[in-house]
Design a protein around this motif. Structure first.
Motif, PDB file in Angstrom:
ATOM      1  N   GLY A 137       0.828  -1.202   0.000  1.00  0.00           N
ATOM      2  CA  GLY A 137       0.000   0.000   0.000  1.00  0.00           C
ATOM      3  C   GLY A 137       0.856   1.243   0.000  1.00  0.00           C
ATOM      4  N   ALA A 138       0.356   2.295  -0.640  1.00  0.00           N
ATOM      5  CA  ALA A 138       1.079   3.561  -0.704  1.00  0.00           C
ATOM      6  C   ALA A 138       0.117   4.713  -0.474  1.00  0.00           C
ATOM      7  N   ASP A 139       0.558   5.696   0.315  1.00  0.00           N
ATOM      8  CA  ASP A 139      -0.275   6.875   0.536  1.00  0.00           C
ATOM      9  C   ASP A 139       0.484   8.174   0.292  1.00  0.00           C
ATOM     10  N   GLY A 140       1.694   8.091  -0.245  1.00  0.00           N
ATOM     11  CA  GLY A 140       2.477   9.283  -0.543  1.00  0.00           C
ATOM     12  C   GLY A 140       3.391   9.716   0.591  1.00  0.00           C
ATOM     13  N   SER A 141       3.295   9.069   1.744  1.00  0.00           N
ATOM     14  CA  SER A 141       4.149   9.434   2.877  1.00  0.00           C
ATOM     15  C   SER A 141       5.543   8.835   2.688  1.00  0.00           C
ATOM     16  N   VAL A 142       6.492   9.354   3.450  1.00  0.00           N
ATOM     17  CA  VAL A 142       7.857   8.837   3.376  1.00  0.00           C
ATOM     18  C   VAL A 142       7.912   7.356   3.773  1.00  0.00           C
ATOM     19  N   PRO A 143       7.249   6.947   4.857  1.00  0.00           N
ATOM     20  CA  PRO A 143       7.272   5.519   5.178  1.00  0.00           C
ATOM     21  C   PRO A 143       6.686   4.635   4.068  1.00  0.00           C
ATOM     22  N   SER A 144       5.622   5.098   3.420  1.00  0.00           N
ATOM     23  CA  SER A 144       5.052   4.270   2.354  1.00  0.00           C
ATOM     24  C   SER A 144       5.977   4.231   1.136  1.00  0.00           C
ATOM     25  N   GLU A 145       6.712   5.309   0.878  1.00  0.00           N
ATOM     26  CA  GLU A 145       7.687   5.284  -0.220  1.00  0.00           C
ATOM     27  C   GLU A 145       8.769   4.253   0.068  1.00  0.00           C
ATOM     28  N   ARG A 146       9.194   4.169   1.331  1.00  0.00           N
ATOM     29  CA  ARG A 146      10.184   3.153   1.711  1.00  0.00           C
ATOM     30  C   ARG A 146       9.604   1.751   1.543  1.00  0.00           C
ATOM     31  N   ALA A 147       8.347   1.589   1.923  1.00  0.00           N
ATOM     32  CA  ALA A 147       7.707   0.278   1.785  1.00  0.00           C
ATOM     33  C   ALA A 147       7.614  -0.133   0.319  1.00  0.00           C
ATOM     34  N   VAL A 148       7.287   0.814  -0.556  1.00  0.00           N
ATOM     35  CA  VAL A 148       7.205   0.509  -1.992  1.00  0.00           C
ATOM     36  C   VAL A 148       8.585   0.131  -2.529  1.00  0.00           C
ATOM     37  N   ALA A 149       9.618   0.863  -2.113  1.00  0.00           N
ATOM     38  CA  ALA A 149      10.979   0.540  -2.563  1.00  0.00           C
ATOM     39  C   ALA A 149      11.385  -0.854  -2.091  1.00  0.00           C
ATOM     40  N   PHE A 150      11.095  -1.172  -0.829  1.00  0.00           N
ATOM     41  CA  PHE A 150      11.414  -2.495  -0.299  1.00  0.00           C
ATOM     42  C   PHE A 150      10.657  -3.579  -1.060  1.00  0.00           C
ATOM     43  N   ALA A 151       9.364  -3.360  -1.283  1.00  0.00           N
ATOM     44  CA  ALA A 151       8.550  -4.341  -1.999  1.00  0.00           C
ATOM     45  C   ALA A 151       9.054  -4.537  -3.427  1.00  0.00           C
ATOM     46  N   ALA A 152       9.476  -3.441  -4.076  1.00  0.00           N
ATOM     47  CA  ALA A 152      10.006  -3.541  -5.436  1.00  0.00           C
ATOM     48  C   ALA A 152      11.288  -4.375  -5.455  1.00  0.00           C
ATOM     49  N   ASP A 153      12.155  -4.155  -4.462  1.00  0.00           N
ATOM     50  CA  ASP A 153      13.378  -4.954  -4.367  1.00  0.00           C
ATOM     51  C   ASP A 153      13.057  -6.440  -4.169  1.00  0.00           C
ATOM     52  N   GLU A 154      12.103  -6.710  -3.276  1.00  0.00           N
ATOM     53  CA  GLU A 154      11.715  -8.104  -3.012  1.00  0.00           C
ATOM     54  C   GLU A 154      11.098  -8.746  -4.256  1.00  0.00           C
ATOM     55  N   ALA A 155      10.262  -7.988  -4.958  1.00  0.00           N
ATOM     56  CA  ALA A 155       9.639  -8.528  -6.167  1.00  0.00           C
ATOM     57  C   ALA A 155      10.695  -8.858  -7.218  1.00  0.00           C
ATOM     58  N   ALA A 156      11.679  -7.991  -7.363  1.00  0.00           N
ATOM     59  CA  ALA A 156      12.748  -8.257  -8.330  1.00  0.00           C
ATOM     60  C   ALA A 156      13.600  -9.442  -7.879  1.00  0.00           C
ATOM     61  N   ARG A 157      13.928  -9.482  -6.592  1.00  0.00           N
ATOM     62  CA  ARG A 157      14.771 -10.554  -6.062  1.00  0.00           C
ATOM     63  C   ARG A 157      14.122 -11.930  -6.250  1.00  0.00           C
ATOM     64  N   TYR A 158      12.831 -12.011  -5.998  1.00  0.00           N
ATOM     65  CA  TYR A 158      12.132 -13.300  -6.077  1.00  0.00           C
ATOM     66  C   TYR A 158      11.350 -13.489  -7.383  1.00  0.00           C
ATOM     67  N   GLU A 159      11.550 -12.558  -8.315  1.00  0.00           N
ATOM     68  CA  GLU A 159      10.909 -12.621  -9.631  1.00  0.00           C
ATOM     69  C   GLU A 159       9.391 -12.782  -9.509  1.00  0.00           C
ATOM     70  N   ARG A 160       8.818 -11.905  -8.718  1.00  0.00           N
ATOM     71  CA  ARG A 160       7.370 -11.908  -8.516  1.00  0.00           C
ATOM     72  C   ARG A 160       6.795 -10.582  -8.996  1.00  0.00           C
ATOM     73  N   ALA A 161       5.531 -10.617  -9.344  1.00  0.00           N
ATOM     74  CA  ALA A 161       4.850  -9.381  -9.773  1.00  0.00           C
ATOM     75  C   ALA A 161       4.668  -8.468  -8.560  1.00  0.00           C
TER      76      ALA A 161
END
Length: 80
Positions: free
Chosen positions: A8-32
């Motif tokens: 989830g993202a709401d434009g806050s700094v913590p949610s931006e970090r969560a999106v970056a982390f999720a993107a890294d995990e998705a790339a690492r595990y080759e998941r959508a």
């Protein structure tokens, strides 16, 4: 096929970090990756992006054009 990673993202700094982390995990595990953003319903009885035309005045309920323009007539008891 693996389940997607959803964040989830709401434009806050913590949610931006969560999106970056999720993107890294998705790339690492080759998941959508699915990013979800929700907003509250607009609480007013007027369009969110309405701008009155020049000289237009809204009435007390926010309806454009229902009020009088400032030059239409003087307020009771006022001098012009």
């Amino acid at each position: 096929m693996s389940d997607p990673i959803i964040v989830g993202a709401d434009g806050s700094v913590p949610s931006e970090r969560a999106v970056a982390f999720a993107a890294d995990e998705a790339a690492r595990y080759e998941r959508a990756l699915t990013v979800v953003h929700a907003v509250e319903k607009w609480p007013f009885d007027i369009p969110a992006r309405h701008r009155p035309r020049r000289g237009e005045v809204a009435d007390a309920r926010g309806r454009p054009g229902a009020g009088r323009t400032p030059s239409a007539s003087p307020a009771p008891g006022s001098r012009r």
